[in-house]
Design an enzyme around this catalytic site. Structure first.
Site, PDB file in Angstrom:
ATOM      1  N   SER A 239       1.190  -1.218   0.161  1.00  0.00           N
ATOM      2  CA  SER A 239      -0.025   0.007   0.073  1.00  0.00           C
ATOM      3  C   SER A 239       0.827   1.418  -0.492  1.00  0.00           C
ATOM      4  O   SER A 239       2.070   1.110  -0.107  1.00  0.00           O
ATOM      5  CB  SER A 239      -1.325  -0.054   1.129  1.00  0.00           C
ATOM      6  OG  SER A 239       0.144   0.327   2.592  1.00  0.00           O
ATOM      7  N   LYS A 240       0.354   2.386   0.300  1.00  0.00           N
ATOM      8  CA  LYS A 240       0.437   3.383  -0.086  1.00  0.00           C
ATOM      9  C   LYS A 240       2.070   3.576   1.171  1.00  0.00           C
ATOM     10  O   LYS A 240       3.124   4.245   0.520  1.00  0.00           O
ATOM     11  CB  LYS A 240       0.159   4.706  -0.054  1.00  0.00           C
ATOM     12  CG  LYS A 240      -0.420   5.426  -0.684  1.00  0.00           C
ATOM     13  CD  LYS A 240      -2.657   4.340  -0.325  1.00  0.00           C
ATOM     14  CE  LYS A 240      -2.998   3.280  -1.149  1.00  0.00           C
ATOM     15  NZ  LYS A 240      -3.479   2.521  -0.347  1.00  0.00           N
ATOM     16  N   ARG A 241       2.125   3.157   1.702  1.00  0.00           N
ATOM     17  CA  ARG A 241       3.085   3.954   3.015  1.00  0.00           C
ATOM     18  C   ARG A 241       3.887   2.658   2.676  1.00  0.00           C
ATOM     19  O   ARG A 241       5.363   2.944   3.606  1.00  0.00           O
ATOM     20  CB  ARG A 241       2.158   3.461   4.522  1.00  0.00           C
ATOM     21  CG  ARG A 241       1.639   1.864   4.657  1.00  0.00           C
ATOM     22  CD  ARG A 241       1.385   1.803   5.728  1.00  0.00           C
ATOM     23  NE  ARG A 241       0.082   0.138   5.852  1.00  0.00           N
ATOM     24  CZ  ARG A 241       1.299  -0.984   6.264  1.00  0.00           C
ATOM     25  NH1 ARG A 241       2.588  -0.440   6.803  1.00  0.00           N
ATOM     26  NH2 ARG A 241       0.724  -1.799   6.511  1.00  0.00           N
ATOM     27  N   GLY A 243       5.603   3.175   0.226  1.00  0.00           N
ATOM     28  CA  GLY A 243       6.394   3.702  -0.802  1.00  0.00           C
ATOM     29  C   GLY A 243       5.245   4.056  -2.089  1.00  0.00           C
ATOM     30  O   GLY A 243       3.675   3.379  -1.640  1.00  0.00           O
TER      31      GLY A 243
END
Length: 463
Positions: A239-241, A243
């Site tokens: 996921s976004k966290r 990267g």
RNA sequence: GGUCCCAUCGUCUAGCGGUUAGGACACCGGCCUUUCACGUCGGUAACAGGGGUUCAAGUCCCCUUGGGAUCACCA
């Protein structure tokens, strides 16, 4: 044997992400390898969440990766009448039924079941209703078998089977008359003649329901291949966290599509000890059976390494073109400056991304950069100045600035003066580049040209 | 919690009953060298645990543990 037909069916609720791109890639590779068809279908039945921007972003991502499709893009939103037709067909055959339970009722029953430790599945309240309730809102449910098992041989995971009693009567048409996902995929895959469904691991649990639907419809069941998920470094779903997850974000970070493709395919698939594959080699060597069964962790370092490899071995002219968009934001204007392709050649070995390469171009196109004062005293010692002056003088007389010719000038000077190459190369590097790490100094001079090189040296000397 | 899936170096993986368990990224050294890199040579590092089956198990079976997916009128 008839032609293999595959599809990639993203829902347009965001950009093309890493996982989707890999699924698309596997589909595409198999289609190309088997000389079948690769079809693109946009699953936009959720009108509220689907956007045109997302569709464009997905197409852009596919195109960037080089994954061309043979048919489509088709939009599920264009097929509503078709879905309706099939719902009626199932209803008429008694293979589906109208359910009048309200969402609130369903929620209540679900909560109750969970609190009592029972399975939260539909209780079949309307399954055997004797009569219709004219005017009352309803959903249409599929009448699933109560017993028996449903199994399939997954091309990647092997045989997977489910007890039918675990499955409940899924809703195929909502109160507002729109069809639901598990139903539309089946109808579309049937009508598009899809022979092999390659999709994410997260769909395995949907597969038995869909198979039951195929059977109720009297349609041949396609083959299934469920590709494992891509995880972040902490083994949770990417996921976004972790990267960037958007494929296009990697282009913007200076990655080459061939690096992305190569990385993605090797994440979960391998061919002996080989690491580097061109698209053509992949078409030749890829097999869906060789895809691993377990989830894989996305490793940015390895992507970076592959990117460096492709930059190193890439065509300088093409790279120059790809570099252009990154230059304005660095204040670089190539007009009137050194040939960008020549510049690229000096940077290929030392750039892992196009961003790094773009950074490396700056000094070539900045003739009036500031010299750092500390460095001036460090590099331009009295002896250093003397050497620089002589290099300038010798350069001025030179008519050949090829790598070898420049090398000869420097070596000749070292021999004449009895100094080490380092003693003259370092001050010159400083004068020409302002002190930044730079490509081999002979090449820098060649690319900069005689006039500019001499000018920069004299300017440094004037400090 | 139910169901389903998965399990070799930190990571991606090779292995398809008999291997000094191989490669790649990353990491650590040596070499190369005009800076930074590239390159090159070498090194550290793994079969989750326990039972079986077998002359022989990383490879087959079972259990445990761990991880993941999914349980919507979302896709």
């Amino acid at each position: 044997m008839s032609e293999i037909r595959l599809r990639f069916a993203p829902s347009p609720t965001g950009f093309l992400h890493i996982g989707g791109a890999r699924t698309a890639l596997f589909n595409w590779l198999l289609a190309r390898k088997e000389k079948g068809k690769f079809i693109l279908r946009i699953e936009d039945t959720d009108v509220a969440r689907s956007t045109k921007e997302s569709v464009d972003a997905i197409l852009e991502g596919m195109t960037w990766l080089g994954l061309d499709w043979d048919e489509g893009p088709f939009y599920q939103s264009d097929n509503f009448p078709l879905y309706r037709e099939y719902v009626e067909k199932l209803l008429a055959a008694g293979k589906a039924y109208k359910c009048y339970c309200t969402p609130e009722e369903l929620d209540r029953k679900r909560e109750l079941a969970i609190s009592e430790g029972r399975k939260p599945k539909y209780d079949g309240a309307c399954r055997d209703l004797k009569e219709e309730r004219p005017g009352a809102p309803f959903v249409v449910r599929f009448r699933a078998p109560l017993e028996g098992t449903t199994a399939f041989d997954d091309l990647i995971k092997g045989r997977i089977s489910f007890q039918n009693e675990e499955l409940d009567d899924l809703i195929i048409q909502r109160t507002d008359g729109t069809p639901t996902y598990n139903f539309t995929v089946v109808i579309d895959d049937v009508s598009m003649g899809i022979t092999t469904v390659i999709r994410g691991d997260d769909h395995v649990n949907n597969t038995p329901r869909q198979i039951l639907l195929y059977e109720a419809l009297g349609c041949p069941v396609p083959e299934f291949a469920h590709v494992p998920m891509i995880l972040g470094a902490d083994k949770s779903r990417l996921s976004k966290r972790h990267g960037a997850t958007s494929v296009m974000a990697y282009r913007d970070m200076g990655f080459l599509p061939e690096a992305m493709v190569n990385y993605l395919v090797r994440l979960g698939w391998s061919h002996g000890d080989e690491e580097i594959f061109t698209l053509d080699e992949l078409i030749d060597k890829f097999t869906i059976e060789a895809v691993g069964r377990s989830a894989g962790v996305f490793n940015p370092d390895k992507l970076l390494w592959l990117n460096a490899h492709y930059i190193k071995t890439g065509d300088p002219e093409r790279l120059a073109g790809l570099l252009l968009p990154f230059l304005p934001e660095r204040g670089v204007d190539v007009t009137g400056g050194p040939d960008l392709t020549a510049v690229v050649r000096t940077l290929q070995d030392r750039s892992r991304t196009m961003l790094e390469m773009a950074d490396g171009t700056v000094f070539y196109y900045t003739s009036d950069f500031e010299y750092d004062e500390k460095s001036v005293t460090k590099f331009l010692t009295p002896a250093g100045r003397e050497l620089c002056a002589e290099v300038a003088a010798r350069l001025e007389k030179a008519d050949d600035l090829s790598h070898d010719a420049v090398a000869a000038i420097f070596e000749g000077m070292c021999a004449d003066r009895g100094v080490k190459l380092k003693d003259v190369a370092q001050p010159i590097r400083f004068a020409l580049t302002g002190g930044a790490p730079s490509p081999a100094i002979y090449d820098v001079i060649g690319v900069l040209g005689r006039e500019e090189s001499v000018r920069r040296i004299r300017r440094a000397l004037s400090l």
